[in-house]
Design a protein around this motif. Structure first.
Motif: not given
Length: 194
Positions: A154-161, A165-169, A176-179, A182-188
């Motif tokens: 269990y290594v949660p991803v911080d939606p704020g970063t 991280r995706l740009a660096a990749a 990145v949207v964190s409603p 709702e306890g989750h985030f979505r990204f494209t």
């Protein structure tokens, strides 16, 4: 290596989780509408998300690191438009620039470290065609989820970063949207068109 406790595995194969995916994930995937014809799914587990992807795309390659889960999913999907590959998505040979889209659904927090997550992001970017899209959903860290993941990786991803991280990749056009609540985030994200 990732791991999941039996309670977690049972939940991920349950009709309740299947219904949650159908009512929450599927509409969002339909809205993105850009997965293309040849999609990579990372960490399908028991494959309920694979089933949904097969409603939307021509072909799915599902890469599962757990040998037992991969074997069971391959047997269940035999003869379908899905190929199940047992392996680590950061190292398994899949062919650079092959996929029109890539997905990961509530599995990033099972990757053993932030560094391993970053290697996964970079590998996904490499596996996508120029212009290919990467979409995903994951849980926001909470004490309740930590308790649910006892004996799990269990290594949660911080939606704020995540955007950085995706740009660096190598990704661009990142959202990145964190409603709230709702306890989750979505990204494209998108591999540049070169």
């Amino acid at each position: 290596m990732t791991s999941m406790n039996q309670r977690h595995l049972t939940f991920l194969a349950s009709p309740e989780w299947a219904e949650t995916l159908r009512t929450r994930l599927l509409p969002w995937l339909r809205e993105t509408g850009e997965l293309g014809d040849d999609v990579l799914e990372i960490g399908p587990g028991p494959g309920l998300t694979t089933d949904l992807l097969l409603e939307l795309v021509d072909h799915v390659t599902a890469v599962e690191i757990d040998a037992d889960l991969a074997r069971k999913l391959a047997a269940r999907l035999d003869g379908s438009r899905a190929e199940v590959v047992h392996g680590d998505a950061t190292t398994v040979d899949l062919g650079s620039g092959r996929f029109s889209g890539a997905t990961c659904f509530t599995m990033l927090h099972h990757v053993e470290s932030p560094e391993a997550q970053d290697r996964l992001f970079a590998r996904v970017c490499q596996l996508l065609r120029p212009g290919g899209v990467f979409v995903g959903v994951d849980s926001v860290a909470s004490d309740e989820l930590r308790d649910f993941h006892v004996d799990d990786t269990y290594v949660p991803v911080d939606p704020g970063t995540l955007e950085l991280r995706l740009a660096a990749a190598g990704f661009t056009a990142i959202t990145v949207v964190s409603p709230p609540g709702e306890g989750h985030f979505r990204f494209t994200a998108r591999r540049p068109r070169d």
